[in-house]
Design a protein around this motif. Structure first.
Motif: not given
Ligand SMILES: Cc1cc2nc3c(=O)[nH]c(=O)nc-3n(C[C@H](O)[C@H](O)[C@H](O)COP(=O)(O)OP(=O)(O)OC[C@H]3O[C@@H](n4cnc5c(N)ncnc54)[C@H](O)[C@@H]3O)c2cc1C
Length: 419
Positions: A80-91, A101-107
């Motif tokens: 189970r590979s956890p992901y805590r962050y998402m990074c989205v950008w315009d190429g 996820a930390g903004v909701l107190g989640e890991n």
């Protein structure tokens, strides 16, 4: 003589198997049947990385559903590979947004898991139940009878039940046999899917860049033997997909690295590539008397959303809650009014996710200068809006306002809406 059940689930994929598990403790006699044999353990396709190419980003809500059904713990943490962050950008520009996820107190926002491991975990959790697993059985005919449905199987056998649930995937045979009307169209894109080894750690981040050709996602997988891995989904026009599929490994890795702006350093290795034509499908109705569609049989959505199976598992949570409530009231679970409660709860939510993804896709394909300016400045603006971003994080985690009981964290399962 047909074997008789109260409920037949056609399709033992991640969604169908989970529905059977969710109802396994009721008084219903349940059968799940699948064209694939179900008496041998599933395995990954042989790849250099060891990862099967078919993976899903499972939201926190999906994790809760699987945990409440005794399936999540059957997937070893290494897989189970956890992901805590998402990074989205315009190429094509300067816009970039980061979510934590930390903004909701989640890991974690969710986990990336190989599809077969999810399916196997649910099938294992079914082993201790009374549910009949009918593997190697393909449905060829659906016949309406006074007491429900008779399913004719390719083996020559038949099964019968008053209620049948179609969970047989995007090209559902059952949906077609029952005559459900569909809205469907090609995205005019193909998804190129594979696993790559990257030079730098992925930092538990799901990366997604929007290129003129379509979105490119790098989903983080757990390290193996010190190597860093990502599952990639690269959405391309058919002629581009054809060209990139034909490249040798070294050329492919270089093109991929360039498209991804080398954010994780060099691409060191790549598994075999797979190319999947993308098509959006949505059934105009999910139910008819004695029959319901769930998962990809009801809706299939662009993988850019990373939401297909997450929506399917929410279908399971709602349908199982509706059926259990109807059983308790002594109602006929195959009746249209009961099944329509499920349809009402899910169709709007599925449609709004599909519409959001459609809008996103169009915005990022737009070449017109005002739209490019809008998306770049919009992204920069959004990146500074803590409250709005927290709302998006909640949504990405599948934790909307009105969650079915099964999708709550195990310690909160009692808190369910009325059915
Ligand atoms: C490139 C790509 C990336 C994706 N990434 C994500 C992601 O990150 N997150 C996410 O949530 N979703 C993702 N998805 C979507 C996700 O894979 C699907 O939504 C999910 O697999 C659907 O599960 P299902 O159980 O409804 O259908 P399926 O997995 O298709 O299962 C259907 C089952 O029915 C059986 N069957 C079919 N026909 C018959 C028949 N006639 N008789 C008997 N049995 C039959 C099949 O053998 C199969 O076991 C992605 C999809 C693609 C293409």
């Amino acid at each position: 003589m047909a074997q008789q059940f109260d409920l037949i689930v056609v399709g033992a994929g991640m969604v169908g198997a989970t529905l059977a598990r969710a109802l396994a403790d009721t008084s219903l006699r349940i059968a799940v049947l699948d064209a694939l044999p179900l008496d041998q353990p599933l395995t990954a396709r042989a790849t250099d990385s060891g990862y099967d190419p078919r993976v899903s980003a499972l939201s926190a809500a999906s994790e809760n559903i699987l945990a409440n059904l005794d399936a999540w713990s059957r997937i070893a943490p290494a897989y189970r590979s956890p992901y805590r962050y998402m990074c989205v950008w315009d190429g094509e520009g300067t816009g970039e947004i980061r979510f934590d996820a930390g903004v909701l107190g989640e890991n974690r926002l969710g986990h990336i898991v190989e599809n077969w491991r999810v399916q196997q975990a649910v099938l294992d959790s079914l082993a201790a139940t009374e549910v009949s697993l009918l593997g190697g059985q393909r449905v060829t005919e659906l016949i309406r009878e006074p007491a429900g449905w008779r399913l004719q199987l390719a083996s020559g056998e038949a099964v019968q039940a008053p209620l049948v649930v179609a969970a047989d995937g995007a090209r559902s045979r059952l949906r077609e046999l029952a005559g459900f009307a569909m809205r469907e169209w090609d995205y005019l894109h193909h998804a190129l899917v594979t696993t790559v080894q990257v030079e730098k750690p992925h930092a538990e981040t799901a990366w997604q860049t929007f290129l003129p050709s379509g979105p490119l996602a790098f989903l983080p997988l757990n390290d193996r033997e010190g190597g860093h891995y990502c599952s990639i989904v690269w959405s391309l026009l058919p002629e581009q997909a054809q060209r990139i599929m034909a490249l040798d490994d070294a050329q492919f890795m270089l093109e991929l690295q360039t498209a991804f702006e080398g954010r994780l350093g060099r691409i060191l290795a790549a598994d075999q590539r797979h190319c999947i034509p993308l098509r959006q499908r949505h059934a105009q109705r999910y139910v008819m008397p004695g029959l319901a569609l769930i998962g990809d049989a009801a809706h299939s959505i662009h993988p850019l959303a990373g939401q297909g199976v997450n929506l399917g598992l929410l279908d399971v949570a709602e349908l199982s809650a509706v059926l259990q409530a109807a059983l308790q009231r002594g109602e006929d679970i195959a009746s249209l009014p009961v099944l329509q409660r499920y349809e009402r709860r899910r169709m709007g939510a599925n449609l709004s996710m599909m519409a959001a993804m459609e809008g996103f896709e169009r915005l990022f394909h737009a070449d017109a200068l005002p739209l490019r300016w809008l998306r770049n400045s919009g992204m920069q603006w959004l990146n500074g809006q803590g409250m709005v971003k927290a709302g998006i994080v909640r949504r990405a985690m599948g934790l909307g306002n009105r969650l079915p009981a099964l999708a709550h964290a195990p310690e909160l399962v009692g808190e369910s809406p009325d059915y």
